[in-house]
Design a protein around this motif. Structure first.
Motif, PDB file in Angstrom:
ATOM      1  N   ARG A 105      70.555  17.876  42.888  1.00  6.79           N
ATOM      2  CA  ARG A 105      69.473  17.872  43.861  1.00  6.79           C
ATOM      3  C   ARG A 105      70.093  17.973  45.250  1.00  6.79           C
ATOM      4  NH1 ARG A 105      67.955  18.065  39.367  1.00  6.79           N
ATOM      5  NH2 ARG A 105      66.393  16.752  38.314  1.00  6.79           N
ATOM      6  N   GLN A 106      69.547  18.829  46.084  1.00  3.76           N
ATOM      7  CA  GLN A 106      70.063  18.998  47.442  1.00  3.76           C
ATOM      8  C   GLN A 106      68.881  19.102  48.400  1.00  3.76           C
ATOM      9  OE1 GLN A 106      72.568  22.430  47.816  1.00  3.76           O
ATOM     10  NE2 GLN A 106      73.421  21.818  49.777  1.00  3.76           N
ATOM     11  N   THR A 107      68.936  18.384  49.494  1.00  2.00           N
ATOM     12  CA  THR A 107      67.862  18.387  50.481  1.00  2.00           C
ATOM     13  C   THR A 107      68.404  18.810  51.831  1.00  2.00           C
ATOM     14  OG1 THR A 107      66.882  16.509  49.309  1.00  2.00           O
ATOM     15  CG2 THR A 107      65.990  17.033  51.487  1.00  2.00           C
ATOM     16  N   ILE A 108      67.685  19.686  52.510  1.00  3.41           N
ATOM     17  CA  ILE A 108      68.123  20.219  53.800  1.00  3.41           C
ATOM     18  C   ILE A 108      66.965  20.080  54.780  1.00  3.41           C
ATOM     19  CG2 ILE A 108      69.092  22.215  55.003  1.00  3.41           C
ATOM     20  CD1 ILE A 108      69.827  23.239  52.104  1.00  3.41           C
ATOM     21  N   PRO A 109      67.123  19.353  55.862  1.00  4.77           N
ATOM     22  CA  PRO A 109      65.998  19.087  56.775  1.00  4.77           C
ATOM     23  C   PRO A 109      65.734  20.254  57.709  1.00  4.77           C
ATOM     24  CG  PRO A 109      67.980  18.085  57.631  1.00  4.77           C
ATOM     25  CD  PRO A 109      68.363  18.729  56.324  1.00  4.77           C
ATOM     26  N   ARG A 110      64.513  20.311  58.203  1.00  2.00           N
ATOM     27  CA  ARG A 110      64.142  21.261  59.271  1.00  2.00           C
ATOM     28  C   ARG A 110      64.770  22.619  58.995  1.00  2.00           C
ATOM     29  NH1 ARG A 110      66.525  19.556  63.965  1.00  2.00           N
ATOM     30  NH2 ARG A 110      64.991  20.569  65.292  1.00  2.00           N
ATOM     31  N   SER A 111      64.382  23.211  57.885  1.00  2.00           N
ATOM     32  CA  SER A 111      65.070  24.410  57.412  1.00  2.00           C
ATOM     33  C   SER A 111      64.093  25.478  56.957  1.00  2.00           C
ATOM     34  CB  SER A 111      66.025  24.042  56.276  1.00  2.00           C
ATOM     35  OG  SER A 111      65.313  23.444  55.214  1.00  2.00           O
ATOM     36  N   LEU A 112      64.632  26.635  56.617  1.00  2.00           N
ATOM     37  CA  LEU A 112      63.822  27.795  56.255  1.00  2.00           C
ATOM     38  C   LEU A 112      64.588  28.636  55.255  1.00  2.00           C
ATOM     39  CD1 LEU A 112      61.189  29.381  56.958  1.00  2.00           C
ATOM     40  CD2 LEU A 112      62.516  30.589  58.684  1.00  2.00           C
ATOM     41  N   ALA A 113      63.930  29.020  54.162  1.00  2.24           N
ATOM     42  CA  ALA A 113      64.573  29.827  53.126  1.00  2.24           C
ATOM     43  C   ALA A 113      64.395  31.307  53.400  1.00  2.24           C
ATOM     44  CB  ALA A 113      63.980  29.481  51.760  1.00  2.24           C
ATOM     45  N   THR A 114      65.360  32.101  52.940  1.00  2.11           N
ATOM     46  CA  THR A 114      65.230  33.550  53.025  1.00  2.11           C
ATOM     47  C   THR A 114      64.230  34.030  51.984  1.00  2.11           C
ATOM     48  OG1 THR A 114      67.089  33.841  51.492  1.00  2.11           O
ATOM     49  CG2 THR A 114      67.597  33.827  53.847  1.00  2.11           C
ATOM     50  N   ALA A 115      63.745  35.264  52.145  1.00  2.00           N
ATOM     51  CA  ALA A 115      62.711  35.780  51.268  1.00  2.00           C
ATOM     52  C   ALA A 115      63.163  35.866  49.827  1.00  2.00           C
ATOM     53  CB  ALA A 115      62.264  37.159  51.756  1.00  2.00           C
ATOM     54  N   ASP A 116      64.443  36.144  49.588  1.00  7.34           N
ATOM     55  CA  ASP A 116      64.925  36.265  48.218  1.00  7.34           C
ATOM     56  C   ASP A 116      65.388  34.935  47.632  1.00  7.34           C
ATOM     57  OD1 ASP A 116      67.302  35.837  49.584  1.00  7.34           O
ATOM     58  OD2 ASP A 116      68.130  37.825  49.187  1.00  7.34           O
ATOM     59  N   GLY A 117      65.316  33.856  48.394  1.00  8.09           N
ATOM     60  CA  GLY A 117      65.695  32.545  47.898  1.00  8.09           C
ATOM     61  C   GLY A 117      67.185  32.323  47.769  1.00  8.09           C
ATOM     62  N   ARG A 118      68.002  33.237  48.258  1.00  8.44           N
ATOM     63  CA  ARG A 118      69.449  33.098  48.109  1.00  8.44           C
ATOM     64  C   ARG A 118      70.075  32.165  49.138  1.00  8.44           C
ATOM     65  NH1 ARG A 118      72.168  38.778  46.229  1.00  8.44           N
ATOM     66  NH2 ARG A 118      70.534  39.448  44.781  1.00  8.44           N
ATOM     67  N   ALA A 119      69.378  31.931  50.232  1.00  9.95           N
ATOM     68  CA  ALA A 119      69.967  31.107  51.283  1.00  9.95           C
ATOM     69  C   ALA A 119      68.895  30.297  51.984  1.00  9.95           C
ATOM     70  CB  ALA A 119      70.710  31.976  52.296  1.00  9.95           C
TER      71      ALA A 119
ATOM     72  N   ALA B  91      63.006  37.198  44.147  1.00 15.60           N
ATOM     73  CA  ALA B  91      61.976  36.082  43.912  1.00 15.60           C
ATOM     74  C   ALA B  91      60.906  35.979  45.024  1.00 15.60           C
ATOM     75  CB  ALA B  91      62.603  34.718  43.985  1.00 15.60           C
ATOM     76  N   ASN B  92      59.532  35.916  44.722  1.00 11.59           N
ATOM     77  CA  ASN B  92      58.473  35.781  45.725  1.00 11.59           C
ATOM     78  C   ASN B  92      58.345  34.321  46.147  1.00 11.59           C
ATOM     79  OD1 ASN B  92      57.941  38.447  45.481  1.00 11.59           O
ATOM     80  ND2 ASN B  92      56.351  38.175  43.941  1.00 11.59           N
ATOM     81  N   ILE B  93      58.457  34.098  47.406  1.00 13.29           N
ATOM     82  CA  ILE B  93      58.407  32.737  47.922  1.00 13.29           C
ATOM     83  C   ILE B  93      57.146  32.574  48.749  1.00 13.29           C
ATOM     84  CG2 ILE B  93      59.559  31.060  49.390  1.00 13.29           C
ATOM     85  CD1 ILE B  93      62.167  32.398  48.658  1.00 13.29           C
ATOM     86  N   SER B  94      56.362  31.566  48.422  1.00 12.91           N
ATOM     87  CA  SER B  94      55.200  31.283  49.218  1.00 12.91           C
ATOM     88  C   SER B  94      55.622  30.701  50.556  1.00 12.91           C
ATOM     89  CB  SER B  94      54.312  30.285  48.473  1.00 12.91           C
ATOM     90  OG  SER B  94      53.288  29.835  49.287  1.00 12.91           O
ATOM     91  N   ILE B  95      54.871  31.209  51.609  1.00 14.98           N
ATOM     92  CA  ILE B  95      55.242  30.768  52.947  1.00 14.98           C
ATOM     93  C   ILE B  95      54.125  29.915  53.532  1.00 14.98           C
ATOM     94  CG2 ILE B  95      56.360  31.612  55.040  1.00 14.98           C
ATOM     95  CD1 ILE B  95      56.380  34.319  53.803  1.00 14.98           C
ATOM     96  N   SER B  96      53.513  29.041  52.694  1.00 16.25           N
ATOM     97  CA  SER B  96      52.364  28.307  53.184  1.00 16.25           C
ATOM     98  C   SER B  96      52.740  27.040  53.915  1.00 16.25           C
ATOM     99  CB  SER B  96      51.433  27.969  52.039  1.00 16.25           C
ATOM    100  OG  SER B  96      52.121  27.216  51.080  1.00 16.25           O
ATOM    101  N   ARG B  97      54.049  26.694  54.013  1.00 26.45           N
ATOM    102  CA  ARG B  97      54.488  25.503  54.717  1.00 26.45           C
ATOM    103  C   ARG B  97      55.661  25.833  55.625  1.00 26.45           C
ATOM    104  NH1 ARG B  97      50.505  23.591  53.933  1.00 26.45           N
ATOM    105  NH2 ARG B  97      49.904  21.786  52.779  1.00 26.45           N
ATOM    106  N   ARG B  98      55.765  25.088  56.776  1.00 28.89           N
ATOM    107  CA  ARG B  98      56.951  25.270  57.623  1.00 28.89           C
ATOM    108  C   ARG B  98      58.073  24.631  56.909  1.00 28.89           C
ATOM    109  NH1 ARG B  98      58.718  28.817  59.171  1.00 28.89           N
ATOM    110  NH2 ARG B  98      56.542  29.152  59.381  1.00 28.89           N
ATOM    111  N   THR B  99      59.039  24.706  56.968  1.00 30.05           N
ATOM    112  CA  THR B  99      60.108  24.418  56.125  1.00 30.05           C
ATOM    113  C   THR B  99      60.855  23.209  56.550  1.00 30.05           C
ATOM    114  OG1 THR B  99      61.093  25.929  57.402  1.00 30.05           O
ATOM    115  CG2 THR B  99      60.348  26.709  55.422  1.00 30.05           C
ATOM    116  N   VAL B 100      61.550  23.068  56.221  1.00 33.91           N
ATOM    117  CA  VAL B 100      62.411  22.049  55.917  1.00 33.91           C
ATOM    118  C   VAL B 100      63.585  22.159  56.814  1.00 33.91           C
ATOM    119  CG1 VAL B 100      62.814  21.273  53.611  1.00 33.91           C
ATOM    120  CG2 VAL B 100      62.094  23.546  54.111  1.00 33.91           C
TER     121      VAL B 100
END
Length: 417
Positions: free
Chosen positions: A60-74, A2-11
């Motif tokens: 629904r699940q929310t995770i603060p100050r976080s970052l997703a992997t490129a494939d969206g698996r983690a 999956a292509n994930i846009s990286i236009s925001r710092r994450t969560v």
């Protein structure tokens, strides 16, 4: 990609005490006293007011100050733990969180390797496309994985991590200049064996000579990773009087207002694809970019002027441009093999890639905050304030809608490929 846009710092800080299971339990308790949540057909990575989140079925699940992997698996998450930081990995398919490990000090994830195993963390939350950092003479960077700290760097200067090299032996960074009062930046690579920052190579795989590194002052609008995860494309706008490395080496004048910075994560070279006028003349927020699933074509749209450009990923040249329908508002896009979907304001348009013209247009109830295609191409998800809807990509017919409190935008697909 999956292509994930990286236009925001994450969560939510609810995770700080008891982990992901407690958060899911709280959601279940709320649902007993509220209307049943609508199940979303595909797991989605979303941006919520509380951080990066996952929509998985009706959960629904929310995770603060976080970052997703490129494939969206983690998702790699962090939480305050006294004076230290608790660091953990969440499986987006199940919601299961790994054992928490302690990182000394306070840290926020900034970049994750393409294979999803290494994370670069810094003490602040300023990302590559989110403005400039404050002044500093030294930048601490922590390299960690799910097992804990692997390396600590003390980089002399003002740096923001952008991406890892494909072999995980280097870290691409933005170096902000001057360090104490930054107003411009350049892309460099830190060798993790020596911890020394240095210049990239040119497309010809020759090290950039001293004095020829590009310095940029514009807006990093959006970044997307190629599907094979070897190339990072970042769209920049408002680069008044900017000169590329090739111009500095040759002595040619340079004056571009928008370009796509192409970063090869394998061979460590960078190359900028200039975009013709009117790209960069209008607001940065009206620009958006998307790559086709085969990775062969990159499209850039400027909704303010209604212009679309097709870039060859092999040749790194603009093949063609066309003027389609113009619009207004923060722009978002997604692409499959045959279509480019562009959303801005309360409108979604489909651009036929064969003729580079508008094939369809439909309204949505509120302004678009993100577009994501399902893996089978049967559903186009449209983010809107407080809701996500999914549509038939061919007709725009709404197939379903789920209320999502605090939804800021869509980021990509989650779960297994």
């Amino acid at each position: 990609m999956a292509n994930i846009s990286i236009s925001r710092r994450t969560v939510l800080t609810a995770l700080a005490g008891a982990g992901a299971a407690a958060l899911v339990g709280c959601d279940a308790a709320r649902r007993r006293t509220a209307a049943p949540a609508v199940a979303v057909p595909d797991p989605l990575l979303v941006e919520l007011e509380g951080g990066l989140g996952v929509l998985r079925g009706a959960g629904r699940q929310t995770i603060p100050r976080s970052l997703a992997t490129a494939d969206g698996r983690a998702i790699y998450g962090t939480a305050a733990a006294g004076a230290d930081t608790a660091f953990f990995r969440v499986d987006t398919a199940t919601g299961h969180a790994s054992r928490r490990v302690a990182l000394p000090g306070r840290w926020t994830p900034q970049a994750v390797s393409a294979d999803g195993t290494l994370v670069a963390l810094t003490a602040d939350e300023v990302g590559v496309t989110e403005g400039r950092p404050g002044g500093r003479a030294v930048t601490p960077v922590l390299i960690a994985d799910a097992g804990g700290v692997r390396q600590r760097l003390e980089l002399p200067g003002n740096f923001v991590p952008e991406a890892f090299t494909d072999d995980r032996g280097g870290l691409f960074v933005l170096e902000w200049l001057p360090p104490a009062a930054p107003d411009r930046y350049r892309v460099r690579v830190v060798d993790l064996a020596t911890t020394a920052p240095g210049p990239l190579s040119t497309r010809a795989k020759v090290p950039v000579p001293p004095g020829a590194e590009e310095e940029m002052r514009g807006d990093g609008r959006q970044a997307v990773l190629a599907p094979d995860r070897t190339t990072l494309y970042t769209l920049y706008t408002h680069q008044d009087d900017h000169r590329h490395t090739r111009d500095l080496v040759s002595g040619r004048p340079g004056n571009v207002h928008a370009f796509v910075h192409t970063l090869n994560l394998v061979e460590r070279w960078a190359y900028c694809v200039d975009l013709p006028h009117p790209f960069g003349a209008g607001p940065a927020s009206c620009h958006t970019t998307a790559v086709t699933p085969d990775g062969r074509r990159l499209f850039v749209a400027d909704v303010a002027s209604g212009t679309v450009a097709e870039i060859s990923a092999q040749e790194l040249t603009v093949r063609r441009t066309a003027t389609v329908a113009s619009g207004a508002g923060l722009a978002h896009s997604a692409a499959d093999h045959d279509r480019l979907f562009v959303g801005a304001g309360p409108t979604v348009r489909t651009v036929d890639l064969a003729r580079l013209g508008v094939a369809a247009e439909w309204p949505v109830p509120e302004r678009v905050t993100g577009l994501v295609l399902s893996r089978d191409g049967a559903r186009l998800y449209v983010g809107q304030p407080g809701a996500v809807s999914w549509h038939d990509p061919a007709t725009g017919a709404e197939l379903g809608r789920a209320a999502v409190t605090g939804l800021v935008g869509l980021r990509g697909l989650a779960g297994t490929a």
